[in-house]
Scaffold this motif. Sequence first.
Motif, mmCIF file in Angstrom:
data_model
loop_
_atom_site.group_PDB
_atom_site.id
_atom_site.type_symbol
_atom_site.label_atom_id
_atom_site.label_comp_id
_atom_site.label_asym_id
_atom_site.label_seq_id
_atom_site.Cartn_x
_atom_site.Cartn_y
_atom_site.Cartn_z
ATOM 1 N N LEU A 1 64.812 62.386 14.653
ATOM 2 C CA LEU A 1 64.447 63.067 15.831
ATOM 3 C C LEU A 1 63.727 64.521 15.167
ATOM 4 O O LEU A 1 62.690 64.901 15.899
ATOM 5 N N GLU A 2 64.337 64.982 14.057
ATOM 6 C CA GLU A 2 63.337 66.272 13.522
ATOM 7 C C GLU A 2 62.288 65.744 13.189
ATOM 8 O O GLU A 2 61.168 66.650 13.504
ATOM 9 N N ALA A 3 61.821 64.707 12.447
ATOM 10 C CA ALA A 3 60.729 64.289 12.195
ATOM 11 C C ALA A 3 59.603 64.252 13.222
ATOM 12 O O ALA A 3 58.479 64.806 13.340
ATOM 13 N N ALA A 4 60.180 63.488 14.552
ATOM 14 C CA ALA A 4 59.246 63.336 15.734
ATOM 15 C C ALA A 4 59.124 64.715 16.329
ATOM 16 O O ALA A 4 57.813 64.915 16.764
ATOM 17 N N HIS A 5 59.854 65.556 16.424
ATOM 18 C CA HIS A 5 59.717 66.804 16.985
ATOM 19 C C HIS A 5 58.709 67.851 16.123
ATOM 20 O O HIS A 5 57.948 68.541 16.632
ATOM 21 N N VAL A 6 58.859 67.587 14.785
ATOM 22 C CA VAL A 6 57.914 68.324 13.676
ATOM 23 C C VAL A 6 56.312 67.901 14.272
ATOM 24 O O VAL A 6 55.721 68.702 14.253
ATOM 25 N N THR A 7 56.735 66.572 14.061
ATOM 26 C CA THR A 7 55.231 66.072 14.561
ATOM 27 C C THR A 7 54.610 66.454 15.656
ATOM 28 O O THR A 7 53.465 66.941 15.676
ATOM 29 N N GLU A 8 55.398 66.377 16.790
ATOM 30 C CA GLU A 8 54.767 66.978 18.259
ATOM 31 C C GLU A 8 54.611 68.578 17.980
ATOM 32 O O GLU A 8 53.475 68.744 18.441
ATOM 33 N N ALA A 9 55.265 69.070 17.466
ATOM 34 C CA ALA A 9 54.976 70.542 17.281
ATOM 35 C C ALA A 9 53.627 70.942 16.517
ATOM 36 O O ALA A 9 52.731 71.716 16.876
ATOM 37 N N ARG A 10 53.334 69.984 15.549
ATOM 38 C CA ARG A 10 52.218 70.351 14.787
ATOM 39 C C ARG A 10 51.155 69.928 15.775
ATOM 40 O O ARG A 10 50.005 70.339 15.624
ATOM 41 N N ALA A 11 51.321 68.695 16.222
ATOM 42 C CA ALA A 11 50.342 68.285 17.211
ATOM 43 C C ALA A 11 49.792 69.102 18.366
ATOM 44 O O ALA A 11 48.721 69.164 18.865
ATOM 45 N N ARG A 12 50.725 70.028 18.641
ATOM 46 C CA ARG A 12 50.381 70.747 19.694
ATOM 47 C C ARG A 12 50.180 72.380 19.214
ATOM 48 O O ARG A 12 50.150 73.542 19.977
ATOM 49 N N GLY A 13 49.778 72.521 17.848
ATOM 50 C CA GLY A 13 49.387 73.576 17.205
ATOM 51 C C GLY A 13 50.342 74.653 16.681
ATOM 52 O O GLY A 13 50.127 75.658 16.186
ATOM 53 N N ALA A 14 51.589 74.005 16.487
ATOM 54 C CA ALA A 14 52.970 75.296 15.821
ATOM 55 C C ALA A 14 52.358 75.220 14.436
ATOM 56 O O ALA A 14 51.972 74.296 13.734
ATOM 57 N N SER A 15 52.532 76.400 13.934
ATOM 58 C CA SER A 15 52.292 76.706 12.521
ATOM 59 C C SER A 15 53.535 76.109 11.614
ATOM 60 O O SER A 15 54.590 76.045 12.388
ATOM 61 N N TRP A 16 53.307 75.955 10.250
ATOM 62 C CA TRP A 16 54.364 75.420 9.545
ATOM 63 C C TRP A 16 55.711 76.798 9.580
ATOM 64 O O TRP A 16 56.775 76.529 9.431
ATOM 65 N N GLU A 17 55.050 77.946 9.523
ATOM 66 C CA GLU A 17 55.995 78.945 9.758
ATOM 67 C C GLU A 17 56.869 78.993 10.767
ATOM 68 O O GLU A 17 58.086 79.262 10.776
ATOM 69 N N ARG B 1 59.040 78.146 4.821
ATOM 70 C CA ARG B 1 57.884 77.331 5.098
ATOM 71 C C ARG B 1 57.724 76.151 4.207
ATOM 72 O O ARG B 1 57.057 75.116 4.597
ATOM 73 N N GLN B 2 57.494 76.306 2.901
ATOM 74 C CA GLN B 2 57.334 75.504 1.786
ATOM 75 C C GLN B 2 58.531 74.368 2.023
ATOM 76 O O GLN B 2 58.123 73.072 1.726
ATOM 77 N N THR B 3 59.807 74.453 2.407
ATOM 78 C CA THR B 3 60.574 73.348 2.634
ATOM 79 C C THR B 3 60.187 72.577 3.685
ATOM 80 O O THR B 3 60.151 71.363 3.527
ATOM 81 N N ALA B 4 59.950 73.049 4.880
ATOM 82 C CA ALA B 4 59.496 72.319 6.024
ATOM 83 C C ALA B 4 58.411 71.608 5.515
ATOM 84 O O ALA B 4 58.012 70.449 6.164
ATOM 85 N N HIS B 5 57.311 71.971 5.251
ATOM 86 C CA HIS B 5 55.852 71.478 4.731
ATOM 87 C C HIS B 5 55.977 70.394 3.831
ATOM 88 O O HIS B 5 55.651 69.213 3.839
ATOM 89 N N ARG B 6 56.844 70.489 2.763
ATOM 90 C CA ARG B 6 57.345 69.560 1.646
ATOM 91 C C ARG B 6 57.973 68.328 2.459
ATOM 92 O O ARG B 6 57.684 67.110 2.007
ATOM 93 N N LYS B 7 58.881 68.492 3.280
ATOM 94 C CA LYS B 7 59.705 67.487 3.928
ATOM 95 C C LYS B 7 58.757 66.766 4.972
ATOM 96 O O LYS B 7 59.006 65.631 5.074
ATOM 97 N N HIS B 8 57.974 67.351 5.672
ATOM 98 C CA HIS B 8 57.402 66.604 6.801
ATOM 99 C C HIS B 8 55.746 66.626 6.460
ATOM 100 O O HIS B 8 55.273 65.506 7.257
ATOM 101 N N ASP C 1 47.118 66.381 9.791
ATOM 102 C CA ASP C 1 46.811 67.297 10.748
ATOM 103 C C ASP C 1 45.409 68.259 10.499
ATOM 104 O O ASP C 1 45.378 69.181 11.146
ATOM 105 N N GLY C 2 44.607 67.456 9.890
ATOM 106 C CA GLY C 2 43.377 68.308 9.681
ATOM 107 C C GLY C 2 43.486 69.628 9.100
ATOM 108 O O GLY C 2 42.603 70.413 9.286
ATOM 109 N N GLY C 3 44.495 69.691 8.080
ATOM 110 C CA GLY C 3 44.437 70.842 7.294
ATOM 111 C C GLY C 3 45.062 72.133 7.931
ATOM 112 O O GLY C 3 44.944 73.035 7.106
#
Length: 75
Positions: A33-49, A59-66, A72-74
């Motif tokens: 569920l977390e992975a799916a929601h992170v993917t959706e959040a990034r697709a909608r433009g949410a920042s890693w922060e 931020r580094q922890t979330a980025h490293r994990k997901h 995401d086009g960088g």
Amino acid sequence: MTTVTELAEATTGEDPVTALAAVAALRRLLEELEAAHVTEARARGASWEAIAAALGVKRQTAHRKHAHRIIDGGR
């Protein structure tokens, strides 16, 4: 298929091995569920922060994990 409610109930049962198996199954579900929601959040433009703040991690922890799952086009 076991429901989330059944898994939650199994965590309080008499058999500790069954309870541990239920905890492990719930953990796997939460990770999915977390992975799916992170993917959706990034697709909608949410920042890693913003994602990290929502998850209660750095931020580094979330980025490293997901980040490895997300193209995401960088961003």
